[in-house]
Design a protein around this motif. Sequence first.
Motif, PDB file in Angstrom:
ATOM      1  N   THR A   1     -31.870  43.673 -66.710  1.00 43.62           N
ATOM      2  CA  THR A   1     -32.241  43.398 -65.117  1.00 43.62           C
ATOM      3  C   THR A   1     -33.057  42.441 -64.897  1.00 43.62           C
ATOM      4  O   THR A   1     -32.931  41.505 -63.951  1.00 43.62           O
ATOM      5  N   ASP A   2     -34.240  42.045 -65.747  1.00 46.84           N
ATOM      6  CA  ASP A   2     -34.914  41.299 -65.749  1.00 46.84           C
ATOM      7  C   ASP A   2     -34.295  39.916 -66.589  1.00 46.84           C
ATOM      8  O   ASP A   2     -34.509  39.266 -65.557  1.00 46.84           O
TER       9      ASP A   2
ATOM     10  N   ALA B   1     -32.409  38.506 -63.479  1.00 46.56           N
ATOM     11  CA  ALA B   1     -32.822  37.854 -62.057  1.00 46.56           C
ATOM     12  C   ALA B   1     -33.140  36.748 -62.833  1.00 46.56           C
ATOM     13  O   ALA B   1     -33.342  35.363 -61.928  1.00 46.56           O
ATOM     14  N   ARG B   2     -34.026  36.038 -63.860  1.00 45.80           N
ATOM     15  CA  ARG B   2     -34.336  35.153 -64.479  1.00 45.80           C
ATOM     16  C   ARG B   2     -33.283  34.577 -63.925  1.00 45.80           C
ATOM     17  O   ARG B   2     -33.778  32.669 -63.355  1.00 45.80           O
TER      18      ARG B   2
ATOM     19  N   GLY C   1     -38.455  35.336 -55.549  1.00 48.48           N
ATOM     20  CA  GLY C   1     -38.094  36.087 -56.038  1.00 48.48           C
ATOM     21  C   GLY C   1     -37.404  37.702 -55.996  1.00 48.48           C
ATOM     22  O   GLY C   1     -36.691  38.474 -56.902  1.00 48.48           O
ATOM     23  N   ASP C   2     -37.937  38.576 -55.099  1.00 49.54           N
ATOM     24  CA  ASP C   2     -37.349  39.865 -54.905  1.00 49.54           C
ATOM     25  C   ASP C   2     -36.008  40.131 -54.633  1.00 49.54           C
ATOM     26  O   ASP C   2     -35.880  41.024 -54.742  1.00 49.54           O
TER      27      ASP C   2
ATOM     28  N   ALA D   1     -33.930  37.960 -55.756  1.00 47.85           N
ATOM     29  CA  ALA D   1     -33.195  37.651 -56.342  1.00 47.85           C
ATOM     30  C   ALA D   1     -33.131  38.991 -57.340  1.00 47.85           C
ATOM     31  O   ALA D   1     -32.580  39.364 -58.186  1.00 47.85           O
ATOM     32  N   TYR D   2     -34.495  39.538 -57.574  1.00 52.90           N
ATOM     33  CA  TYR D   2     -34.130  40.744 -58.715  1.00 52.90           C
ATOM     34  C   TYR D   2     -33.876  42.494 -57.697  1.00 52.90           C
ATOM     35  O   TYR D   2     -32.672  42.469 -58.260  1.00 52.90           O
TER      36      TYR D   2
ATOM     37  N   ALA E   1     -29.748  40.824 -59.040  1.00 50.59           N
ATOM     38  CA  ALA E   1     -29.900  41.889 -60.462  1.00 50.59           C
ATOM     39  C   ALA E   1     -29.372  42.889 -60.689  1.00 50.59           C
ATOM     40  O   ALA E   1     -29.327  43.528 -60.918  1.00 50.59           O
ATOM     41  N   ALA E   2     -30.264  43.668 -59.077  1.00 46.93           N
ATOM     42  CA  ALA E   2     -30.378  45.569 -59.866  1.00 46.93           C
ATOM     43  C   ALA E   2     -29.342  46.276 -59.734  1.00 46.93           C
ATOM     44  O   ALA E   2     -29.059  46.454 -60.312  1.00 46.93           O
TER      45      ALA E   2
END
Length: 233
Positions: free
Chosen positions: A134-135, A138-139, A150-151, A153-154, A157-158
């Motif tokens: 997931t990290d 997100a990157r 950023g939040d 994007a995460y 991804a999650a």
Amino acid sequence: MAPSAPPPHRTSGALLVVQPLRKRHCAECRSGPLALLVLEEGAPRCLDCADLGHLVFLPRGDTALTRRAREDSGLYAVVVRFDRRRGRYERQGLLVEEAALVRAEERCLADAEARRRRRTRDARRREAEDVRFTDAFAREIGRLFPCCPGDRAYAIAAHASVRGSGRVGRSSAGRALSEAAVTAAVRASVRHTETPYDELLMNGVPRYQARRRIASVVDARLQEWRAERAKGA
């Protein structure tokens, strides 16, 4: 329908004990009716008279427990009952020495605990792998869409990378972090959270029409999040 023939005293080298379908009494001590009996020369004997009274009954069903109890028991007997529908004797379990059963249960419990611990370790390993993936996802969203918060994007991804979800993040392309898969995840998130797409579907609008109606909004958001990358290109 009664059994057409009594079962043998032994089967495959093991002593045989019968669960009778009708009331039977021991031919030697006259006790009864018997829940279990041994046929000796056609006459029923109770377990005590047949020198099997010290054994305990282990029902069929747990293959590992049955195997271990049988292997560890110096004396054991197979318990059968006549099945009228099938017209044959069916195995019901074993009579084994109590100490052997206790040891077998302890070994099975130890195995169950070992399996539980292994499942826990495997779950922790998968959880750690999922966090790392997931990290990374997100990157990659941040690289392709540098203006995406950023939040957000995460969160994308999650959602896309939930194990067993069938979402794009778990596809082979998603696991490889291909640009097409990552972009598809971002596009889907914008479609469902920033447009009336879901409402259109609930109102009966065909999917392809609903997508066409909200396409410009989605494209504008993706272009906005790409802006910084486009400047540096």
